[in-house]
Design a protein around this motif. Structure first.
Motif, mmCIF file in Angstrom:
data_model
loop_
_atom_site.group_PDB
_atom_site.id
_atom_site.type_symbol
_atom_site.label_atom_id
_atom_site.label_comp_id
_atom_site.label_asym_id
_atom_site.label_seq_id
_atom_site.Cartn_x
_atom_site.Cartn_y
_atom_site.Cartn_z
ATOM 1 N N ALA A 273 13.812 -0.256 1.420
ATOM 2 C CA ALA A 273 12.428 -0.604 1.128
ATOM 3 C C ALA A 273 11.499 0.433 1.743
ATOM 4 C CB ALA A 273 12.105 -1.989 1.669
ATOM 5 N N ILE A 296 3.134 4.525 -5.561
ATOM 6 C CA ILE A 296 3.186 3.189 -4.973
ATOM 7 C C ILE A 296 2.837 3.301 -3.496
ATOM 8 C CG2 ILE A 296 4.584 1.132 -4.573
ATOM 9 C CD1 ILE A 296 4.201 1.764 -7.523
ATOM 10 N N GLY A 298 2.795 0.605 -1.442
ATOM 11 C CA GLY A 298 3.629 -0.335 -0.710
ATOM 12 C C GLY A 298 2.861 -1.248 0.204
ATOM 13 N N ALA A 300 0.416 -3.975 -1.147
ATOM 14 C CA ALA A 300 0.443 -5.294 -1.789
ATOM 15 C C ALA A 300 1.861 -5.691 -2.154
ATOM 16 C CB ALA A 300 -0.447 -5.292 -3.028
ATOM 17 N N HIS A 301 2.642 -4.721 -2.637
ATOM 18 C CA HIS A 301 4.026 -4.991 -3.046
ATOM 19 C C HIS A 301 4.905 -3.868 -2.529
ATOM 20 C CE1 HIS A 301 2.564 -8.151 -5.717
ATOM 21 N NE2 HIS A 301 1.673 -7.291 -6.180
ATOM 22 N N ASP A 302 5.957 -4.244 -1.842
ATOM 23 C CA ASP A 302 6.907 -3.257 -1.357
ATOM 24 C C ASP A 302 7.784 -2.794 -2.516
ATOM 25 O OD1 ASP A 302 8.087 -1.584 0.397
ATOM 26 O OD2 ASP A 302 8.988 -3.122 1.676
ATOM 27 N N VAL A 303 8.424 -1.664 -2.347
ATOM 28 C CA VAL A 303 9.267 -1.118 -3.406
ATOM 29 C C VAL A 303 10.515 -0.529 -2.771
ATOM 30 C CG1 VAL A 303 8.156 1.146 -3.342
ATOM 31 C CG2 VAL A 303 9.324 0.406 -5.410
#
Length: 319
Positions: A273, A296, A298, A300-303
């Motif tokens: 991650a 991205i 990372g 608001a939303h992790d990737v």
């Protein structure tokens, strides 16, 4: 006003040679009219005399017969001859300049390995080229201007980046990256269309002044766009929301103490991650990642980063 009239007026405003020719033609007609009246001859005959005088042919078959006519002749000679001579000199100079630019394009046809090609000219080009040279990247600038303020290490091609011939001869398909800039967004769009035809797979970055133009460029395959107008508006908006956010953004862009890099994801980080990599990455600060062609952050939303992704890292600039 009809379209062709607008085009004609625009061309007259841009071309000094055309303006000189028009002024010379007016002087020619006025001189012919005065010569016709003072010498009591027909206007066609007087116009023939005026053309003889303006072209310095002077057959002598039509000549002034009194002091008034000689004064008109002197006036025609002192106005039409230098005006037409200056206009033709400008036209000849333009032809020579165009041919020289074509020769310069032919003389520098090949792009170097890992070269960054900058198409067009704007006040930011010398500074961008200088920073790329300092980072060890070879740079070529293709612009319809002189190489003012460019570092000596920059390869320069004097050519019109909105010309398909000039774009093809500069071989953008061999460059590693393309930067498109110009004094107008219209020229940026034209250059982007030409580069799409020749170098569709080469990453492109455009500098524009309108977010709407940026959207149009994205549809042309330009990978990313920077809108100076949007950057200013958003920086101001962030400053109002958080007083120090604007300063932070400006320091990221303009500070000489830091530099941003895109680094390929190591094999040990693949499948991890972004938040986890951010905690352990050294040196520097991981700002985000390029995942599936998208940036991205990372937050608001992790990737989960994968092979082929890149990390956007903020590092101290080398001393």
């Amino acid at each position: 006003m009809p379209y062709f009239v607008n085009v004609l007026v625009s061309h007259i405003k841009r071309s000094q040679a055309v303006r000189l020719i028009l002024v010379g033609a007016v002087c020619l007609l006025v001189g012919a009219a005065l010569f016709s009246a003072t010498q009591r001859i027909s206007f066609p005959t007087a116009l023939y005399w005026a053309l003889e005088t303006a072209t310095t042919v002077g057959y002598g078959d039509v000549a002034a017969k009194n002091p008034t006519g000689r004064a008109v002749a002197v006036g025609v000679m002192l106005t039409t001859i230098p005006l037409f001579a200056s206009a033709f000199a400008l036209l000849a100079g333009a032809v020579v300049t165009t041919n020289l630019r074509k020769l310069m394009v032919v003389a520098h046809p090949e792009a170097l390995e890992d070269e960054v090609a900058i198409y067009g000219w704007s006040p930011v080009v010398p500074r961008v080229a200088d920073q790329l040279i300092e980072a060890g990247r070879p740079v070529v600038v293709i612009a319809n201007t002189d190489r003012e303020n460019l570092p000596d290490a920059v390869r320069f091609i004097a050519a019109d980046p909105t010309s398909e011939e000039a774009v093809r001869r500069s071989h953008p398909e061999k460059a590693s990256q393309l930067l498109i800039t110009a004094r107008t967004d219209a020229d940026v769009l034209v250059t982007a269309v030409l580069l799409r035809r020749v170098a569709a797979d080469v990453p492109k970055l455009a500098v524009v002044g309108s977010g709407a133009v940026g959207t149009a460029l994205a549809e042309l395959g330009v990978d990313a766009t920077i809108s100076s107008e949007d950057l200013l508006v958003n920086t101001l908006a962030r400053s109002l929301e958080a007083p120090h956010a604007g300063e932070l953004l400006l320091r990221l862009v303009y500070s000489d103490d830091y530099q941003m890099k895109e680094l390929p994801v190591d094999s040990v980080d693949q499948g991890r991650a972004l938040a986890s990599i951010r905690k352990e990455h050294q040196p520097g600060l991981v700002l985000g990642a390029v995942h599936d062609g998208h940036v991205i952050m990372g937050v608001a939303h992790d990737v989960v980063v994968e092979e082929g992704d890149q990390l956007i890292v903020l590092e101290p600039a080398p001393s």
